[in-house]
Design a protein around this motif. Structure first.
Motif, mmCIF file in Angstrom:
data_model
loop_
_atom_site.group_PDB
_atom_site.id
_atom_site.type_symbol
_atom_site.label_atom_id
_atom_site.label_comp_id
_atom_site.label_asym_id
_atom_site.label_seq_id
_atom_site.Cartn_x
_atom_site.Cartn_y
_atom_site.Cartn_z
ATOM 1 N N THR A 62 -6.326 -28.133 -3.951
ATOM 2 C CA THR A 62 -5.589 -27.115 -3.213
ATOM 3 C C THR A 62 -5.378 -27.561 -1.775
ATOM 4 O O THR A 62 -6.332 -27.984 -1.095
ATOM 5 N N VAL A 63 -4.133 -27.466 -1.305
ATOM 6 C CA VAL A 63 -3.782 -27.882 0.045
ATOM 7 C C VAL A 63 -3.360 -26.670 0.884
ATOM 8 O O VAL A 63 -3.717 -26.569 2.048
ATOM 9 N N ILE A 64 -2.625 -25.764 0.282
ATOM 10 C CA ILE A 64 -2.107 -24.595 0.996
ATOM 11 C C ILE A 64 -2.391 -23.356 0.158
ATOM 12 O O ILE A 64 -2.141 -23.350 -1.047
ATOM 13 N N THR A 65 -2.938 -22.325 0.785
ATOM 14 C CA THR A 65 -3.168 -21.067 0.080
ATOM 15 C C THR A 65 -2.346 -19.962 0.736
ATOM 16 O O THR A 65 -2.153 -19.953 1.956
ATOM 17 N N GLY A 66 -1.850 -19.070 -0.101
ATOM 18 C CA GLY A 66 -1.143 -17.892 0.404
ATOM 19 C C GLY A 66 0.224 -18.156 1.016
ATOM 20 O O GLY A 66 0.667 -17.402 1.884
ATOM 21 N N ALA A 67 0.914 -19.192 0.568
ATOM 22 C CA ALA A 67 2.248 -19.473 1.108
ATOM 23 C C ALA A 67 3.225 -18.378 0.679
ATOM 24 O O ALA A 67 3.180 -17.897 -0.448
ATOM 25 N N ARG A 68 4.087 -17.983 1.594
ATOM 26 C CA ARG A 68 5.085 -16.966 1.280
ATOM 27 C C ARG A 68 6.285 -17.600 0.586
ATOM 28 O O ARG A 68 6.563 -18.787 0.751
ATOM 29 N N ARG A 69 7.002 -16.799 -0.167
ATOM 30 C CA ARG A 69 8.163 -17.284 -0.929
ATOM 31 C C ARG A 69 9.209 -17.928 -0.023
ATOM 32 O O ARG A 69 9.806 -18.935 -0.367
ATOM 33 N N PRO A 100 0.802 -1.225 0.000
ATOM 34 C CA PRO A 100 0.000 0.000 0.000
ATOM 35 C C PRO A 100 0.838 1.280 0.000
ATOM 36 O O PRO A 100 0.337 2.355 -0.308
ATOM 37 N N PHE A 101 2.123 1.148 0.302
ATOM 38 C CA PHE A 101 2.984 2.330 0.359
ATOM 39 C C PHE A 101 3.947 2.390 -0.817
ATOM 40 O O PHE A 101 4.946 3.094 -0.784
ATOM 41 N N GLY A 102 3.650 1.633 -1.858
ATOM 42 C CA GLY A 102 4.460 1.687 -3.077
ATOM 43 C C GLY A 102 5.727 0.852 -3.052
ATOM 44 O O GLY A 102 6.566 0.966 -3.933
ATOM 45 N N GLY A 103 5.841 -0.005 -2.084
ATOM 46 C CA GLY A 103 7.020 -0.871 -2.005
ATOM 47 C C GLY A 103 6.925 -2.052 -2.959
ATOM 48 O O GLY A 103 6.012 -2.148 -3.789
ATOM 49 N N GLU A 104 7.848 -2.935 -2.843
ATOM 50 C CA GLU A 104 7.929 -4.149 -3.662
ATOM 51 C C GLU A 104 6.673 -5.001 -3.454
ATOM 52 O O GLU A 104 6.279 -5.257 -2.317
ATOM 53 N N PRO A 105 6.001 -5.438 -4.521
ATOM 54 C CA PRO A 105 4.837 -6.315 -4.331
ATOM 55 C C PRO A 105 5.276 -7.668 -3.769
ATOM 56 O O PRO A 105 6.420 -8.080 -3.947
ATOM 57 N N GLU A 106 4.359 -8.316 -3.079
ATOM 58 C CA GLU A 106 4.665 -9.609 -2.479
ATOM 59 C C GLU A 106 3.943 -10.714 -3.242
ATOM 60 O O GLU A 106 2.774 -10.575 -3.591
ATOM 61 N N LEU A 107 4.662 -11.806 -3.506
ATOM 62 C CA LEU A 107 4.060 -12.964 -4.162
ATOM 63 C C LEU A 107 3.588 -13.944 -3.103
ATOM 64 O O LEU A 107 4.276 -14.181 -2.112
ATOM 65 N N ARG A 108 2.408 -14.504 -3.331
ATOM 66 C CA ARG A 108 1.879 -15.571 -2.485
ATOM 67 C C ARG A 108 1.494 -16.733 -3.399
ATOM 68 O O ARG A 108 1.058 -16.535 -4.531
ATOM 69 N N TYR A 109 1.655 -17.940 -2.900
ATOM 70 C CA TYR A 109 1.495 -19.136 -3.720
ATOM 71 C C TYR A 109 0.403 -20.043 -3.164
ATOM 72 O O TYR A 109 0.329 -20.268 -1.962
ATOM 73 N N ASP A 110 -0.424 -20.574 -4.064
ATOM 74 C CA ASP A 110 -1.368 -21.627 -3.714
ATOM 75 C C ASP A 110 -0.749 -22.938 -4.190
ATOM 76 O O ASP A 110 -0.299 -23.036 -5.346
ATOM 77 N N LEU A 111 -0.717 -23.907 -3.309
ATOM 78 C CA LEU A 111 -0.079 -25.191 -3.597
ATOM 79 C C LEU A 111 -1.116 -26.300 -3.599
ATOM 80 O O LEU A 111 -2.077 -26.266 -2.823
ATOM 81 N N CYS A 112 -0.911 -27.275 -4.473
ATOM 82 C CA CYS A 112 -1.885 -28.359 -4.580
ATOM 83 C C CYS A 112 -1.204 -29.711 -4.700
ATOM 84 O O CYS A 112 -0.006 -29.809 -4.971
ATOM 85 N N GLU A 113 -2.015 -30.734 -4.505
ATOM 86 C CA GLU A 113 -1.645 -32.112 -4.799
ATOM 87 C C GLU A 113 -2.482 -32.528 -5.995
ATOM 88 O O GLU A 113 -3.573 -31.997 -6.205
ATOM 89 N N MET A 114 -1.990 -33.461 -6.750
ATOM 90 C CA MET A 114 -2.765 -33.983 -7.877
ATOM 91 C C MET A 114 -3.425 -35.279 -7.428
ATOM 92 O O MET A 114 -2.766 -36.170 -6.912
ATOM 93 N N ARG A 115 -4.727 -35.355 -7.627
ATOM 94 C CA ARG A 115 -5.477 -36.582 -7.375
ATOM 95 C C ARG A 115 -6.037 -37.008 -8.711
ATOM 96 O O ARG A 115 -7.029 -36.448 -9.189
ATOM 97 N N GLY A 116 -5.325 -37.925 -9.330
ATOM 98 C CA GLY A 116 -5.640 -38.280 -10.715
ATOM 99 C C GLY A 116 -5.244 -37.100 -11.578
ATOM 100 O O GLY A 116 -4.106 -36.672 -11.558
ATOM 101 N N VAL A 117 -6.201 -36.553 -12.313
ATOM 102 C CA VAL A 117 -5.918 -35.383 -13.144
ATOM 103 C C VAL A 117 -6.441 -34.094 -12.506
ATOM 104 O O VAL A 117 -6.339 -33.027 -13.090
#
Length: 170
Positions: free
Chosen positions: A150-157, A129-146
């Motif tokens: 989603t197992v984890i949402t918003g994981a930090r780098r 909000p103050f114009g700094g570096e944007p932050e990446l967040r990751y959603d992680l999943c497992e594959m069940r067949g095809v």
């Protein structure tokens, strides 16, 4: 006579015809298995692979390792896909420090019961909000067949270690 034997021991450069044949064969393999874009392998990445493919092609032809028993028999799609996906992994891991979509990562964040290997399913960019570096967040999943689950949402780098494994899509 001795001069000819010396030349053959020293070797000869790859001919233009060998180079053209090999480059054509590589591009056809990439197209027939799956479009390069579907594997995430760009034309530029294929261009990087061409000199190595040409060298292997010429070495195989010149040493007689292209036996007539496989003449006209195409290489199986799985072998080609594995090689091209490997090329993509090398290119991506050498260019990007951050995980990319459908890359396998090791999660070692604050949710200790979820530690393990997952696929990157989504990447979210959160603006500062103050114009700094944007932050990446990751959603992680497992594959069940095809189906991705989603197992984890918003994981930090800092909670992820990228692995050199990529899911072939398409």
């Amino acid at each position: 006579m001795e001069e000819v034997q010396t030349m053959s021991r020293a070797g000869e450069p790859v001919t233009q015809a060998e180079g053209e044949q090999a480059a054509y064969a590589l591009r056809e393999l990439a197209r027939t298995v799956s479009a390069p874009d579907a594997l995430g392998v760009s034309q530029e990445q294929l261009d990087v692979a061409v000199p190595f493919f040409v060298l292997g092609w010429a070495m195989g032809v010149r040493t007689g390792h292209t036996a007539p028993t496989v003449e006209g028999v195409p290489v199986d799609g799985e072998s080609v896909t594995r090689v091209l996906a490997g090329l993509r992994a090398v290119q991506v891991t050498s260019q990007f420090a951050d995980p990319v979509l459908w890359q396998k990562v090791d999660y070692h964040g604050s949710v200790t019961q979820q530690h393990g290997e997952y696929w990157v399913q989504a990447i979210h960019v959160h603006a500062d909000p103050f114009g700094g570096e944007p932050e990446l967040r990751y959603d992680l999943c497992e594959m069940r067949g095809v189906a991705p689950v989603t197992v984890i949402t918003g994981a930090r780098r800092v909670s992820l270690t990228p692995l050199p494994v990529f899911r072939v899509t398409g």
